[in-house]
Enzyme design. Structure first.
Site, PDB file in Angstrom:
ATOM      1  N   PHE A  54       0.861  -1.051   0.072  1.00  0.00           N
ATOM      2  CA  PHE A  54      -0.020  -0.066  -0.242  1.00  0.00           C
ATOM      3  C   PHE A  54       0.874   1.402   0.026  1.00  0.00           C
ATOM      4  CE2 PHE A  54       0.179  -1.805   4.240  1.00  0.00           C
ATOM      5  CZ  PHE A  54       0.928  -0.873   5.032  1.00  0.00           C
ATOM      6  N   GLY A  57       1.353   3.665  -3.217  1.00  0.00           N
ATOM      7  CA  GLY A  57       0.245   4.698  -3.541  1.00  0.00           C
ATOM      8  C   GLY A  57      -0.187   5.499  -2.326  1.00  0.00           C
ATOM      9  N   HIS A  58       0.255   5.142  -1.102  1.00  0.00           N
ATOM     10  CA  HIS A  58      -0.431   6.087  -0.206  1.00  0.00           C
ATOM     11  C   HIS A  58       0.561   6.207   0.993  1.00  0.00           C
ATOM     12  CE1 HIS A  58      -2.860   6.536   3.582  1.00  0.00           C
ATOM     13  NE2 HIS A  58      -3.748   6.801   2.569  1.00  0.00           N
ATOM     14  N   PHE A  59       1.590   7.229   0.766  1.00  0.00           N
ATOM     15  CA  PHE A  59       1.611   8.335  -0.363  1.00  0.00           C
ATOM     16  C   PHE A  59       3.172   8.000  -0.680  1.00  0.00           C
ATOM     17  CE2 PHE A  59      -1.801   9.713   2.332  1.00  0.00           C
ATOM     18  CZ  PHE A  59      -2.783  10.055   1.488  1.00  0.00           C
ATOM     19  N   VAL A  64       2.361   6.477   4.351  1.00  0.00           N
ATOM     20  CA  VAL A  64       1.437   6.480   5.660  1.00  0.00           C
ATOM     21  C   VAL A  64       0.657   5.376   5.412  1.00  0.00           C
ATOM     22  CG1 VAL A  64      -0.322   7.726   6.880  1.00  0.00           C
ATOM     23  CG2 VAL A  64       1.378   9.085   5.878  1.00  0.00           C
TER      24      VAL A  64
END
Length: 155
Positions: A54, A57-59, A64
């Site tokens: 994750f 893409g986050h971030f 985070v």
């Protein structure tokens, strides 16, 4: 040698966890159980690494961990506590799923290198609905808290 009876599981490694949860990579979010008292409480941990899928893409500029995944990690810990409380392991026909989430709060961001300590306490069990108070902390600071309601379901 540690006593791993159903009455008081002092700790569980990843091999024990894999027997208790149907989740697998990339959604298995409990790495170790440090204390489990069936019918009462559980303490578990999740090591957060930059390799988590994750984070791409986050971030990308400031990784985070999504709050929903912190809640999921807490729910997985409650699943272990529930299965240990009834003295069973999940089978291929049963899943342990959310029935509700109340009072969810996020107090601190979680990122790569953090170790989340999850504490959950069984509040009540009525028929097949289980209710827990759960917290996730990093370095002694509260990251998230919620009341979780979960139930087994047949697939």
């Amino acid at each position: 040698m540690e006593n791993k009876s159903d009455q008081d599981v002092l700790s569980m490694d990843i091999h024990d966890i894999l027997k208790q949860l149907p989740h697998r990579y990339p959604l298995l979010l409990v790495d170790k159980v440090t204390a489990c008292h069936p019918g009462e409480s559980i303490t578990a941990l999740k090591n957060v690494t930059i390799n988590e899928p994750f984070f791409t893409g986050h971030f990308p500029q400031r990784p985070v961990m999504p709050g929903v995944l912190i809640i999921e990690a807490m729910a997985q810990a409650t699943g272990i506590l529930a299965f240990k409380t009834v003295g069973a392991a999940p089978d291929g026909n049963t899943l342990y799923v959310f029935a509700g989430i109340d009072k969810a709060r996020f107090k601190r961001q979680v990122g790569p290198g953090d170790q989340i300590i999850i504490n959950a306490k069984l509040i009540k069990r009525r028929r097949s609905i289980w209710k827990f108070e759960a917290t996730a902390s990093v370095n002694g600071q509260l990251a998230a808290s919620a009341e979780l309601m979960c139930a087994p379901t047949t697939i």
